[in-house]
Enzyme design. Structure first.
Site, PDB file in Angstrom:
ATOM      1  N   ASP A  99      33.869  39.601  42.070  1.00  0.00           N
ATOM      2  CA  ASP A  99      34.794  39.468  43.193  1.00  0.00           C
ATOM      3  C   ASP A  99      35.336  38.041  43.227  1.00  0.00           C
ATOM      4  O   ASP A  99      35.161  37.281  42.290  1.00  0.00           O
ATOM      5  CB  ASP A  99      34.097  39.831  44.517  1.00  0.00           C
ATOM      6  CG  ASP A  99      32.800  39.038  44.702  1.00  0.00           C
ATOM      7  OD1 ASP A  99      32.525  38.112  43.910  1.00  0.00           O
ATOM      8  OD2 ASP A  99      32.067  39.348  45.661  1.00  0.00           O
ATOM      9  N   ASP A 100      35.990  37.675  44.332  1.00  0.00           N
ATOM     10  CA  ASP A 100      36.604  36.345  44.393  1.00  0.00           C
ATOM     11  C   ASP A 100      35.623  35.300  44.899  1.00  0.00           C
ATOM     12  O   ASP A 100      35.923  34.516  45.795  1.00  0.00           O
ATOM     13  CB  ASP A 100      37.857  36.392  45.272  1.00  0.00           C
ATOM     14  CG  ASP A 100      38.925  37.237  44.614  1.00  0.00           C
ATOM     15  OD1 ASP A 100      38.998  37.208  43.371  1.00  0.00           O
ATOM     16  OD2 ASP A 100      39.646  37.940  45.331  1.00  0.00           O
TER      17      ASP A 100
END
Ligand code: PRX
Length: 631
Positions: A501-502
């Site tokens: 994910d980020d």
């Protein structure tokens, strides 16, 4: 034991839980869970109806069992030669004094308390004192900035903030009280006022007279705490009553308040500590993590103390005054279990073997690693040089959310493979799923999820159960989604491949790209920013920021420094970008979504792997970025 833990989790965990003190045993259900959003709200409960107290189990129970004179904490100061100890009895007394004070100023069961302290003994004391009276502690790592602290104060509205006036990191003093003052000012402008701030005087870093003071609100720890009785009745709480909140980064700008409850967390941290480190009563245990992170909660304070262990609490930097300090401490206290992060291993490896080999390190028995995947070369150096090829390494994979170890070797129980966290802990059923959420068997690579709950799992995100469900349980229905990628080899061993994910992992610290971006764009001359992680030799990942400036603003070294300073001020020094890359524009799809995949390739200079850029609204942007890469 693993087989039993999966086939009969209730029997397995209730047997272990029975070793602790419960004022009242839990009800019929050891575990009650709904892990599937399609069947309703996510709910995890362990030992519901059981009445206990984790501070009692860490301290009183051990004192009653005859460990009163055993050292609970060996404290080692930043300056070599400065140290102190607390036995279990002394620790209990100090915890009680603080607990009595907190009660006296009106802190009650369920109230939040923010702790913003460096690694003084007072940090675990403060955590345990809160737990004793049923208050919910939220420790904020003392490297966070005033703005980050204020954001947390506003979110959890604490009754009191506990801090100290200053601390020395290496040779540099850091004025924590000034940071707290600024945070409290900011939070009061946002409607959350703080009536009490308890300040520990740390005379070696700063004199009392030099500390800015707000009469009525600020109280010196040393002026009040000693007046309180050294015994304090325990507030008995339900197993599912909250124990602590710990803020961690996610893929949006707002940090998430991970909430852990009492009973399951207690049983889980104690058990994982005992088995993953092969703990024995004579061990001297040192975890280099700060209590500001989950590792310091579960494996400096609660897990070890629930086992009656002797724990080292080290105030300083691991390479101060030189790169041999860790091994100096290991020899001084005859440390047997040493638990640290790959980033430190890599940094010490770079400083050369002689800093290690000049110390004996004979006491070492088990080594541990946490925070990010440990690369095989760092693993080998840790094993061969630090551990003299005789100490197994527990590479523990887990997260703030999981409360305790999830995938970890048990020392000596099965063969190790450098770089693999190996196999799941008791009660944990990891699965690897594909993009559609379908479990993949055998050798594979995909998203790491967990099937069914375990006692140490977090129960919600504070004040935002919906975000809890959306982030962790909706991506793959029926599973907890970790946010990590993972592959599994033919022997069933797990190889973590990093976040999908980020979120980036800098020196084992979790940082949301969105948090750094929002700090950057708050700068008046920054129009837009996109942040990606890039491989870094020591930190694991570095922060690489693409910045578009406001029209007409020239690029300059001064602006670059100012942007970095903005991030330091808003989050903390550990989140400062390693690189600012000027970007006339960012690669976006026609719907306006930034193509981070392309930015990652540019950041790591893998320019022949940019892939398809034809879907970009302006493919020319990519060439401009490449031209500016080293400017
Ligand atoms: O990406 C994984 C990495 O750290 C993340 C969790 O970060 P945090 O909640 O801050 O907790 C850190 C300490 C538990 C995970 O999603 N991570 C942690 N330990 C390992 C790891 N990656 C690989 N191997 C590990 N042993």
């Amino acid at each position: 034991m693993y087989k039993r833990s999966i086939e009969d989790p209730a029997g397995f965990w209730s047997e272990i839980a029975s070793e602790f003190y419960w004022k009242q045993r839990w009800g019929d259900k050891v575990c009650d869970e709904n892990f599937d959003v399609r069947k309703g709200n996510i709910k995890i409960e362990w030992f519901k109806g059981g009445i206990t107290n984790i501070c009692y189990n860490c301290l009183d129970r051990n004192v009653e069992a005859g460990l009163g004179d055993k050292v609970a904490v060996y404290w080692e100061g930043n300056e070599p030669g400065l140290d102190g100890t607390l036995t279990y009895t002394q620790l209990l007394q100090q915890v009680c004094q603080l607990a009595n004070y907190l009660k006296d100023i009106g802190v009650k069961k369920g109230d939040a308390v923010i702790i913003y302290l460096p690694m003084l003994m007072e940090l675990p004391i403060a955590m345990l004192a809160c737990a004793r009276i049923g208050a919910v502690h939220s420790v904020v790592f003392a490297g966070f900035s005033a703005e980050a602290l204020s954001q947390r104060i506003i979110d959890c509205k604490p009754k009191v903030v506990i801090t100290c006036n200053a601390v020395k990191r290496g040779s540099k003093p850091i004025y924590l009280k000034d940071i707290v003052d600024a945070a409290i000012n900011d939070s009061s402008q946002n409607g959350v006022s703080i009536d009490k701030c308890l300040v520990y005087e740390n005379p070696l870093a700063m004199k009392r007279v030099d500390t800015k003071w707000k009469e009525g609100r600020d109280i010196w720890w040393q002026d009040v705490i000693h007046q309180y009785p050294t015994t304090c009745p325990v507030e008995w709480v339900d197993a599912e009553d909250p124990l602590f909140l710990l803020y961690t980064s996610g893929s949006t700008g707002k940090p998430k308040g991970v909430l852990h409850t009492t009973g399951g967390y207690m049983v889980y941290t104690a058990t994982t500590f005992k088995y993953a480190f092969d703990y024995k009563p004579h061990d001297i245990y040192w975890c280099t993590a700060d209590c500001g992170w989950i590792t310091g909660h579960s494996y400096v304070t609660y897990g070890p103390m629930l086992n009656g262990a002797s724990v080292i609490v080290y105030e300083g930097a691991p390479n101060y005054p030189d790169a041999g300090r860790c091994w100096d401490i290991v020899d001084k206290y005859k440390v047997t279990i040493f638990y640290t992060a790959p980033t430190l291993v890599r940094s010490l490896m770079r400083d050369g073997d002689t800093f290690v080999t000049r110390y004996s390190r004979k006491s070492l028995r088990v080594l541990g690693s946490v925070g990010e995947p440990i690369n095989p070369s760092a693993w080998r150096w840790f094993y061969n040089v630090v551990g003299d090829s005789r100490c197994p390494i527990s590479d523990t994979w887990w997260q703030t959310e999981t409360g305790g170890f999830m995938i970890t070797p048990l020392p000596g129980a099965w063969p190790q493979k450098p770089g693999s966290a190996t196999l799941p802990f008791f009660g944990v059923q990891p699965v690897i799923v594909d993009e559609k959420g379908v479990e993949i068997e055998g050798e594979c690579n995909g998203y790491l999820c967990v099937k069914k709950s375990w006692p140490g799992a977090f129960r919600t995100l504070y004040g935002d159960h919906e975000r809890y469900e959306t982030t962790y349980f909706k991506p793959f229905s029926g599973y907890y989604f970790s946010g990590d990628g993972c592959s599994r080899d033919k022997d069933g061993y797990h190889w973590l491949t990093g976040r999908v994910d980020d979120v980036i992992n800098v020196s084992g610290h979790r940082i949301g790209t969105a948090e750094v971006e929002s700090a950057l764009v708050s700068h008046p001359q920054c129009a837009e920013a996109a942040v990606v992680g890039v491989e870094h030799e020591v930190k694991g990942q570095g922060i690489y920021a693409f910045v578009t400036v406001v029209d007409g603003v020239p690029y300059s070294e001064e602006l670059r420094k100012d942007l970095v300073l903005t991030v330091r001020k808003q989050i903390g020094a550990f989140a400062a970008p390693d690189k600012i890359h000027w970007a006339p524009g960012l690669p976006k799809t026609r719907s306006g979504k930034i193509m981070r995949r392309i930015l990652r390739k540019i950041a790591s200079r893998q320019l022949d792997e940019l892939g398809d850029t034809s879907t970009l609204s302006d493919p020319n942007v990519v060439n401009q970025l490449i031209e500016l890469a080293d400017s």
